[in-house]
Each structure stands twice: as structure tokens, then as C-alpha cells.
Design a protein around this motif. Structure first.
Motif, PDB file in Angstrom:
ATOM      1  N   THR A  52      18.252  72.768  48.415  1.00  0.00           N
ATOM      2  CA  THR A  52      18.671  73.841  47.734  1.00  0.00           C
ATOM      3  C   THR A  52      20.154  74.334  48.409  1.00  0.00           C
ATOM      4  O   THR A  52      21.036  74.760  47.814  1.00  0.00           O
ATOM      5  N   SER A  53      20.223  74.009  49.564  1.00  0.00           N
ATOM      6  CA  SER A  53      21.329  74.776  50.284  1.00  0.00           C
ATOM      7  C   SER A  53      22.579  73.516  50.332  1.00  0.00           C
ATOM      8  O   SER A  53      23.599  73.817  50.070  1.00  0.00           O
ATOM      9  N   CYS A  55      22.894  71.174  48.201  1.00  0.00           N
ATOM     10  CA  CYS A  55      23.341  70.716  46.866  1.00  0.00           C
ATOM     11  C   CYS A  55      24.621  71.259  46.408  1.00  0.00           C
ATOM     12  O   CYS A  55      25.350  70.882  45.382  1.00  0.00           O
ATOM     13  N   ARG A  56      24.949  72.529  46.851  1.00  0.00           N
ATOM     14  CA  ARG A  56      26.060  73.297  46.479  1.00  0.00           C
ATOM     15  C   ARG A  56      27.420  72.424  47.226  1.00  0.00           C
ATOM     16  O   ARG A  56      28.576  72.822  46.734  1.00  0.00           O
ATOM     17  N   PRO A 224      11.705  71.059  41.724  1.00  0.00           N
ATOM     18  CA  PRO A 224      12.785  71.840  42.069  1.00  0.00           C
ATOM     19  C   PRO A 224      13.881  71.016  43.090  1.00  0.00           C
ATOM     20  O   PRO A 224      15.159  71.169  42.838  1.00  0.00           O
ATOM     21  N   LEU A 225      13.331  70.209  43.911  1.00  0.00           N
ATOM     22  CA  LEU A 225      14.167  69.579  44.642  1.00  0.00           C
ATOM     23  C   LEU A 225      14.703  68.290  43.899  1.00  0.00           C
ATOM     24  O   LEU A 225      16.044  67.868  44.268  1.00  0.00           O
ATOM     25  N   TYR A 227      15.680  68.397  40.696  1.00  0.00           N
ATOM     26  CA  TYR A 227      16.690  69.071  39.840  1.00  0.00           C
ATOM     27  C   TYR A 227      17.761  69.303  40.740  1.00  0.00           C
ATOM     28  O   TYR A 227      19.111  69.247  40.579  1.00  0.00           O
ATOM     29  N   ALA A 228      17.660  69.834  42.236  1.00  0.00           N
ATOM     30  CA  ALA A 228      18.821  70.005  43.152  1.00  0.00           C
ATOM     31  C   ALA A 228      19.388  68.712  43.442  1.00  0.00           C
ATOM     32  O   ALA A 228      20.911  68.810  43.449  1.00  0.00           O
ATOM     33  N   SER A 232      23.551  67.920  42.244  1.00  0.00           N
ATOM     34  CA  SER A 232      24.353  67.720  43.234  1.00  0.00           C
ATOM     35  C   SER A 232      25.334  66.568  43.090  1.00  0.00           C
ATOM     36  O   SER A 232      26.503  66.113  43.284  1.00  0.00           O
TER      37      SER A 232
END
Length: 258
Positions: A52-53, A55-56, A224-225, A227-228, A232
Motif C-alpha cells: 500500500t505504501s 504502489c504510489r 487489497p494487496l 488491487y494495490a 501500481s
């Protein structure tokens, strides 16, 4: 001085030495002004905890083969890292994967017949040695607070690695991984740059999952992982554009990513 086995050293590490209160009682650890070991490294191992960190900032892919590993792409081609300069300094604020932050330390198994892990360091890093500056690794012959903090970080990293292995196992059980391919058509080019040699989530199979399987992936935190990871992948074109700006696009049009 005992030295860990030198074969099959992990990425970045030039050597591994077990940290010893006898051999290294007067050693200090100091921060590196630059991470030269990052220059030319385009794919960095990533734990599932970091998706989640990360993927941005980075495309997240999976390595090819039967035992895929999540990777953060800092460049699309081998030898290209667009996030650091030629000295290894970060060009812009960015999430730094734990694999990088752990260096030059790690927990290693020194004997193949034992599951015991020992705190080791890379003596070639320039970050650990008999320096006047930096944090003492031992005080009165006992591990310092700095050493305790390093040990905790490395233990947490190992635990995150175990969770990552379970996450990948869930993907394999659901048969969600497929061979990846990304084609990028730059302006003014007759042919696209085609990147292969990695794995990614098959969105068609994801949509076709049975309800009970999908529910399980949601409950155990896998969804959720996924989709992250998928979100990405849009950054691949941004990475490619930065390589174009830096003049770091290879002449070939068919290249492995990882």
C-alpha cells in the motif's frame, strides 16, 4: 573472524560477517551519504506489508518462475534506476523499501543444518567498522540500543517475508498469476517497447473467482494487496517516460523486466 557462506549472497551484499561482541566490540554503524549499491539496480524485493505504501511510487510485479517474489520496479530495464543519481542519492522523496533500509545488516543462517539465524553485516558496505563517528554497536561488551533496534528491524523483516510467502501461496492456489507483458508505444517510434519476463495478476481470472474463494481472499487481506499491485502497474508508463527523459531507453524493443 567467522564469515558467513559467500555463495548465493543476497542482492547488494558483497560479503556477510556475523556480528560479534568479541571481534566487533569497538565497531560503529554510520549512515551512508549515498547508496551506491542502488545505482543500476532496477528491481528491488518487496514484502506484502509494503504494497500500500510502495504502489504510489513503483510498479509492483512478481518475478518469473515457480517461486515468484514481489518486486518494486525502480526502472524497466536492467541497469536502470530512475530514482537515484549516479552517486546513489535519491532524486525525489520516495518510499524506500525495507529491503534497502535493512542494508548492510540481515539475519542469516550460518549453518545449513541449523534453523538459527544470526545478525550479520556486509563489511564491504562502508557503513560498519572501526569509525570514530556513528552509533556504537556494543557498550561494555553488550549490544547497544542501536544493535537491538537493528535486530528488531531484521526480525520484523523476516516475519514480513513469511507473510509475503503466504500471500504468494494464496495467489498460486487461486491460479491468479500469469505471464506479464506490457507494450509501450513512445511518440515518434514505429514499434512499441515490449516488456516481458515477469508475472502479474490475471484480471480475467480475478473476475471469475467463485464467491467463496473471493470471500476468503478478502477476509485474509489478500484482495487489497491484489488491487494495490494492479493499480501500481499504471506507473510503468511513467517510469518509461522518465527513462526517456534521462536518455536511458535501450535500442531493443523486446526486453525482460525482471
Amino acid at each position: 573472524m567467522a564469515t558467513a557462506p559467500a555463495n548465493n549472497l543476497p542482492l547488494f551484499y558483497g560479503d556477510l560477517v556475523p556480528l560479534s561482541s568479541v571481534d566487533h566490540v569497538d565497531f560503529h554503524a554510520r549512515p551512508l551519504a549515498e547508496a551506491k549499491f542502488l545505482v543500476g539496480q532496477h528491481a528491488i524485493p518487496l514484502t506484502a506489508d509494503e504494497f500500500t505504501s510502495a504502489c504510489r511510487f513503483f510498479p509492483i510485479i512478481f518475478s518469473a518462475g515457480d517461486n515468484p517474489v514481489p518486486l518494486a520496479l525502480m526502472g524497466l530495464n536492467e541497469g536502470v534506476n530512475i530514482f537515484v543519481d549516479n552517486e546513489g542519492k535519491l532524486l525525489n522523496p520516495v518510499y524506500v523499501p525495507a529491503y534497502i533500509r535493512r542494508y548492510p545488516f540481515l539475519l542469516a543462517r550460518l549453518r545449513p543444518d541449523s534453523d538459527e539465524l544470526s545478525l550479520c553485516f556486509d563489511p564491504t558496505s562502508g557503513a560498519v567498522g572501526k569509525f570514530d563517528e556513528g552509533d556504537a554497536l556494543f557498550i561494555d561488551g553488550q549490544p547497544s540500543e542501536q544493535t537491538a533496534a537493528v535486530l528488531d528491524f531484521c526480525r520484523n523483516f523476516e516475519e514480513a517475508g513469511q507473510r509475503t510467502g503466504m500471500f504468494v501461496d494464496e495467489l498460486k492456489k487461486a491460479d491468479l498469476l500469469m505471464d506479464g507483458e506490457v507494450a509501450i508505444q513512445p511518440d515518434g517510434s514505429d514499434k512499441p517497447f515490449v516488456y516481458r519476463g515477469f508475472q502479474m495478476i490475471d484480471e480475467n481470472k480475478l473476475r471469475e473467482l467463485r464467491g467463496d474463494v473471493l470471500r476468503k481472499l478478502m477476509q485474509n487481506g489478500t484482495l487489497p494487496l491484489i488491487y494495490a499491485h494492479l493499480l501500481s502497474l499504471q506507473l510503468m508508463r511513467d517510469i518509461f517516460a522518465e527513462q526517456v527523459k534521462a536518455g536511458k531507453v535501450p535500442a531493443m524493443t523486446d526486453a525482460p523486466v525482471a
